[in-house]
Design a protein around this motif. Structure first.
Motif, PDB file in Angstrom:
ATOM      1  N   GLU A  14       0.812  -1.217   0.000  1.00 39.99           N
ATOM      2  CA  GLU A  14       0.000   0.000   0.000  1.00 39.99           C
ATOM      3  C   GLU A  14       0.842   1.262   0.000  1.00 39.99           C
ATOM      4  N   ILE A  25       1.301   2.646  -3.622  1.00 38.21           N
ATOM      5  CA  ILE A  25       0.116   2.893  -4.443  1.00 38.21           C
ATOM      6  C   ILE A  25      -0.121   4.392  -4.558  1.00 38.21           C
ATOM      7  N   GLU A  66      -1.739 -10.793 -16.553  1.00 34.00           N
ATOM      8  CA  GLU A  66      -3.054 -10.177 -16.755  1.00 34.00           C
ATOM      9  C   GLU A  66      -3.749 -10.729 -17.989  1.00 34.00           C
ATOM     10  N   GLN A 100       2.248  -8.371  -6.565  1.00 29.60           N
ATOM     11  CA  GLN A 100       1.285  -8.183  -5.483  1.00 29.60           C
ATOM     12  C   GLN A 100       0.380  -6.975  -5.666  1.00 29.60           C
ATOM     13  N   LEU A 101       0.625  -6.162  -6.685  1.00 28.44           N
ATOM     14  CA  LEU A 101      -0.199  -4.981  -6.896  1.00 28.44           C
ATOM     15  C   LEU A 101      -1.620  -5.364  -7.280  1.00 28.44           C
ATOM     16  N   ASP A 102      -2.565  -4.558  -6.845  1.00 27.66           N
ATOM     17  CA  ASP A 102      -3.952  -4.745  -7.246  1.00 27.66           C
ATOM     18  C   ASP A 102      -4.061  -4.575  -8.762  1.00 27.66           C
ATOM     19  N   SER A 103      -4.848  -5.422  -9.395  1.00 34.07           N
ATOM     20  CA  SER A 103      -4.935  -5.440 -10.850  1.00 34.07           C
ATOM     21  C   SER A 103      -5.343  -4.089 -11.426  1.00 34.07           C
ATOM     22  N   ASP A 104      -6.366  -3.461 -10.852  1.00 36.47           N
ATOM     23  CA  ASP A 104      -6.845  -2.187 -11.378  1.00 36.47           C
ATOM     24  C   ASP A 104      -5.788  -1.102 -11.238  1.00 36.47           C
ATOM     25  N   ARG A 105      -5.121  -1.068 -10.097  1.00 41.19           N
ATOM     26  CA  ARG A 105      -4.068  -0.076  -9.887  1.00 41.19           C
ATOM     27  C   ARG A 105      -2.911  -0.302 -10.849  1.00 41.19           C
TER      28      ARG A 105
END
Length: 284
Positions: A29, A32, A112, A213-218
């Motif tokens: 986090e 981000i 992705e 580990q990043l959120d897909s949308d971000r």
């Protein structure tokens, strides 16, 4: 050979003893960003947004690729990192350092799937455009330009393929990453226990952990920064940039959009558009 595998496992364990190699889930986090797109945030019925969707339907993808490009450029100008890894201002090491960061982003784009395929292709095209610009600034003669560009592309793609193969053996991944960096980026010119090489190996493992580990949308919107990495704080001599690299930095600082080959104000546009496409693209 079995004894080689044992050696690689031992080396991998030694590298992974440094906690900086692993990025914990709760740390993600911190890297981000909350970037805003004024047009994208307008109501769906808003005339400006509707006209933008009609006139430039791929704007969101272009914005993501541009953010990836800026992330790579930031690393190339991060002198404390370059100093920590022993990366000089020469064309070869700068090119390898650039493509390594593209490779990190590429690894997540592959995961992705098909929805990120076009982003992946356009990101690498940005890298080739930057390479073309460097060759122009280095004043490579016209008769050798295409051959030089193809040579650089082959070496860069070769390094990425070697890194891909290193991922096939998680049990010896750190050691194999170190071997790939030693053979490609450092061209075998340093010892295998070189401090800069070891630091770069740990850095690559840490950034790879962030990418995964990043959120897909971000991630797919480019709303993140690279994970921090400790470097020494003692005063360091500024990196002496060659003329071509210093000029490139000035061009970027003046207007980063000049590196877009579709921009008619781009001083490298004619040379870029007339240069050949790479023989192959990653992921194919």
């Amino acid at each position: 050979m079995p004894e080689d595998i044992l050696h690689l496992r031992a080396l991998s364990m030694t590298i992974m003893q440094d906690p900086i190699c692993e990025l914990k889930a709760e740390e993600v986090e911190r890297y981000i960003l909350d970037l805003h797109d004024p047009i994208g945030e307008l109501p769906l019925w808003h005339p400006t947004r509707l006209m933008n969707q009609i006139g430039d339907p791929f704007r969101a993808r272009k914005l993501t690729v541009a953010r990836y490009h800026k992330l790579i450029l930031e690393r190339l100008d991060n002198e404390p990192l370059l100093d920590a890894f022993g990366v000089d201002a020469g064309f070869n090491m700068q090119s390898y350092f650039m493509i390594l960061h593209a490779w990190l982003i590429h690894q997540r784009l592959v995961l992705e799937g098909s929805k990120a395929k076009k982003i992946d292709e356009e990101m690498f095209e940005h890298c080739w455009n930057m390479t073309r610009s460097w060759l122009v600034l280095k004043r490579v003669p016209e008769y050798r330009f295409d051959a030089e560009l193809q040579n650089v592309q082959e070496y860069m793609l070769g390094a990425c393929i070697a890194m891909d193969k290193a991922l096939e053996r998680p049990d010896v991944l750190p050691a194999r990453v170190q071997q790939c960096l030693w053979a490609n980026m450092y061209s075998g010119s340093v010892s295998k226990d070189h401090k800069g090489l070891t630091r770069l190996t740990k850095y690559m493992l840490r950034q790879l952990g962030l990418m995964l580990q990043l959120d897909s949308d971000r991630f797919l919107s480019g709303q993140f920064v690279w994970a921090d990495f400790p470097v020494r704080d003692k005063p360091r001599k500024p990196l002496a940039l060659p003329e071509w690299r210093a000029r490139f930095r000035v061009e970027i600082e003046e207007n980063i959009e000049k590196m877009d080959p579709t921009n008619p104000t781009n001083p490298f546009r004619d040379r870029i558009l007339s240069s050949p496409e790479p023989k192959d693209k990653l992921g194919k």
